[in-house]
Scaffold this motif. Structure first.
Motif, PDB file in Angstrom:
ATOM      1  N   VAL A   1       7.456  10.630   5.584  1.00  0.00           N
ATOM      2  CA  VAL A   1       7.950  10.420   6.946  1.00  0.00           C
ATOM      3  C   VAL A   1       7.671   8.990   7.393  1.00  0.00           C
ATOM      4  O   VAL A   1       8.532   8.336   7.992  1.00  0.00           O
ATOM      5  N   TYR A   2       6.486   8.493   7.063  1.00  0.00           N
ATOM      6  CA  TYR A   2       6.157   7.096   7.386  1.00  0.00           C
ATOM      7  C   TYR A   2       7.140   6.148   6.702  1.00  0.00           C
ATOM      8  O   TYR A   2       7.631   5.195   7.316  1.00  0.00           O
ATOM      9  N   GLY A   3       7.421   6.399   5.435  1.00  0.00           N
ATOM     10  CA  GLY A   3       8.335   5.527   4.706  1.00  0.00           C
ATOM     11  C   GLY A   3       9.737   5.552   5.263  1.00  0.00           C
ATOM     12  O   GLY A   3      10.393   4.512   5.360  1.00  0.00           O
ATOM     13  N   LEU A   4      10.208   6.728   5.637  1.00  0.00           N
ATOM     14  CA  LEU A   4      11.569   6.828   6.156  1.00  0.00           C
ATOM     15  C   LEU A   4      11.699   6.265   7.568  1.00  0.00           C
ATOM     16  O   LEU A   4      12.794   5.879   7.976  1.00  0.00           O
ATOM     17  N   THR A   5      10.598   6.203   8.318  1.00  0.00           N
ATOM     18  CA  THR A   5      10.666   5.650   9.664  1.00  0.00           C
ATOM     19  C   THR A   5      10.356   4.147   9.719  1.00  0.00           C
ATOM     20  O   THR A   5      10.818   3.470  10.624  1.00  0.00           O
ATOM     21  N   HIS A   6       9.581   3.639   8.759  1.00  0.00           N
ATOM     22  CA  HIS A   6       9.170   2.238   8.796  1.00  0.00           C
ATOM     23  C   HIS A   6       9.805   1.376   7.711  1.00  0.00           C
ATOM     24  O   HIS A   6       9.689   0.151   7.772  1.00  0.00           O
ATOM     25  N   LYS A   7      10.417   1.961   6.716  1.00  0.00           N
ATOM     26  CA  LYS A   7      11.045   1.215   5.623  1.00  0.00           C
ATOM     27  C   LYS A   7      12.529   1.558   5.586  1.00  0.00           C
ATOM     28  O   LYS A   7      12.992   2.486   6.241  1.00  0.00           O
ATOM     29  N   THR A   8      13.269   0.834   4.788  1.00  0.00           N
ATOM     30  CA  THR A   8      14.688   1.132   4.610  1.00  0.00           C
ATOM     31  C   THR A   8      14.820   2.379   3.750  1.00  0.00           C
ATOM     32  O   THR A   8      14.189   2.489   2.704  1.00  0.00           O
ATOM     33  N   TRP A   9      15.659   3.333   4.179  1.00  0.00           N
ATOM     34  CA  TRP A   9      15.722   4.649   3.543  1.00  0.00           C
ATOM     35  C   TRP A   9      16.147   4.578   2.090  1.00  0.00           C
ATOM     36  O   TRP A   9      15.632   5.316   1.258  1.00  0.00           O
ATOM     37  N   TYR A  10      17.094   3.702   1.745  1.00  0.00           N
ATOM     38  CA  TYR A  10      17.547   3.666   0.358  1.00  0.00           C
ATOM     39  C   TYR A  10      16.530   3.011  -0.563  1.00  0.00           C
ATOM     40  O   TYR A  10      16.456   3.350  -1.739  1.00  0.00           O
TER      41      TYR A  10
ATOM     42  N   VAL B   1      -6.630   9.398   2.633  1.00  0.00           N
ATOM     43  CA  VAL B   1      -7.266   8.333   3.413  1.00  0.00           C
ATOM     44  C   VAL B   1      -6.288   7.187   3.664  1.00  0.00           C
ATOM     45  O   VAL B   1      -6.226   6.640   4.776  1.00  0.00           O
ATOM     46  N   SER B   2      -5.508   6.825   2.664  1.00  0.00           N
ATOM     47  CA  SER B   2      -4.530   5.753   2.845  1.00  0.00           C
ATOM     48  C   SER B   2      -3.431   6.146   3.818  1.00  0.00           C
ATOM     49  O   SER B   2      -2.922   5.297   4.554  1.00  0.00           O
ATOM     50  N   ASP B   3      -3.079   7.408   3.819  1.00  0.00           N
ATOM     51  CA  ASP B   3      -2.076   7.884   4.759  1.00  0.00           C
ATOM     52  C   ASP B   3      -2.586   7.770   6.190  1.00  0.00           C
ATOM     53  O   ASP B   3      -1.848   7.337   7.090  1.00  0.00           O
ATOM     54  N   VAL B   4      -3.825   8.121   6.407  1.00  0.00           N
ATOM     55  CA  VAL B   4      -4.432   7.981   7.741  1.00  0.00           C
ATOM     56  C   VAL B   4      -4.471   6.495   8.134  1.00  0.00           C
ATOM     57  O   VAL B   4      -4.184   6.136   9.277  1.00  0.00           O
ATOM     58  N   TYR B   5      -4.766   5.633   7.170  1.00  0.00           N
ATOM     59  CA  TYR B   5      -4.792   4.195   7.436  1.00  0.00           C
ATOM     60  C   TYR B   5      -3.395   3.670   7.792  1.00  0.00           C
ATOM     61  O   TYR B   5      -3.249   2.864   8.721  1.00  0.00           O
ATOM     62  N   LEU B   6      -2.376   4.109   7.062  1.00  0.00           N
ATOM     63  CA  LEU B   6      -1.010   3.643   7.340  1.00  0.00           C
ATOM     64  C   LEU B   6      -0.539   4.060   8.730  1.00  0.00           C
ATOM     65  O   LEU B   6       0.114   3.288   9.426  1.00  0.00           O
ATOM     66  N   TRP B   7      -0.851   5.280   9.110  1.00  0.00           N
ATOM     67  CA  TRP B   7      -0.425   5.755  10.427  1.00  0.00           C
ATOM     68  C   TRP B   7      -1.271   5.176  11.549  1.00  0.00           C
ATOM     69  O   TRP B   7      -0.912   5.288  12.720  1.00  0.00           O
TER      70      TRP B   7
ATOM     71  N   LEU C   1       0.825  -1.198   0.000  1.00  0.00           N
ATOM     72  CA  LEU C   1       0.000   0.000   0.000  1.00  0.00           C
ATOM     73  C   LEU C   1       0.861   1.250   0.000  1.00  0.00           C
ATOM     74  O   LEU C   1       0.557   2.232  -0.694  1.00  0.00           O
ATOM     75  N   TYR C   2       1.965   1.206   0.728  1.00  0.00           N
ATOM     76  CA  TYR C   2       2.841   2.369   0.797  1.00  0.00           C
ATOM     77  C   TYR C   2       3.388   2.728  -0.580  1.00  0.00           C
ATOM     78  O   TYR C   2       3.378   3.897  -0.973  1.00  0.00           O
ATOM     79  N   TYR C   3       3.864   1.743  -1.312  1.00  0.00           N
ATOM     80  CA  TYR C   3       4.463   2.017  -2.612  1.00  0.00           C
ATOM     81  C   TYR C   3       3.418   2.446  -3.647  1.00  0.00           C
ATOM     82  O   TYR C   3       3.699   3.279  -4.505  1.00  0.00           O
ATOM     83  N   THR C   4       2.229   1.917  -3.541  1.00  0.00           N
ATOM     84  CA  THR C   4       1.148   2.364  -4.430  1.00  0.00           C
ATOM     85  C   THR C   4       0.809   3.820  -4.160  1.00  0.00           C
ATOM     86  O   THR C   4       0.640   4.612  -5.097  1.00  0.00           O
ATOM     87  N   MET C   5       0.733   4.180  -2.900  1.00  0.00           N
ATOM     88  CA  MET C   5       0.427   5.569  -2.553  1.00  0.00           C
ATOM     89  C   MET C   5       1.582   6.504  -2.919  1.00  0.00           C
ATOM     90  O   MET C   5       1.352   7.647  -3.300  1.00  0.00           O
ATOM     91  N   LEU C   6       2.800   6.007  -2.836  1.00  0.00           N
ATOM     92  CA  LEU C   6       3.951   6.814  -3.238  1.00  0.00           C
ATOM     93  C   LEU C   6       3.892   7.114  -4.737  1.00  0.00           C
ATOM     94  O   LEU C   6       4.141   8.236  -5.170  1.00  0.00           O
TER      95      LEU C   6
END
Length: 113
Positions: free
Chosen positions: A46-55, A105-111, A2-7
């Protein structure tokens, strides 16, 4: 996933919004919508950088930036079937509010709010 789709949708949103700003006259409603979606996209990054690998986030962002640019450019040049345009840029303008709503809406769901 979901994160990558929203990105990807985030980059697509701002590519379409940039074209809209160049071709159409800006109004207050569009500026407010863009500000809300911008805040949601910052929260998404911010969600991606805190929950996924930065690179991985940076590589995916770069790939999605290129892909969204190519998609919008292809629509601007025109996709024709039997001499009639298949997708017009005005169709993408109509989808801006829907894409922004999905991102928010997806951002609210992810957090988990």
């Amino acid at each position: 996933m979901l994160y990558y789709t929203m990105l990807f949708l985030a980059f697509l949103y701002f590519k379409i919004a940039r074209v809209y700003k160049k071709e159409e006259q800006s109004n207050l409603n569009m500026n407010i919508q863009n500000a809300i979606v911008f805040a949601a996209i910052v929260a998404l990054l911010v969600y991606g950088l805190t929950h996924k690998t930065w690179y991985i986030v940076l590589l995916a962002s770069y790939g999605f930036l290129i892909l969204s640019s190519l998609l919008v450019s292809a629509v601007q040049l025109g996709i024709f079937i039997d001499g009639k345009p298949f997708i017009k840029i005005s169709h993408l303008y109509k989808l801006l509010a829907f894409i922004g709503m999905i991102i928010t809406v997806s951002d609210v769901y992810l957090w988990g709010i």
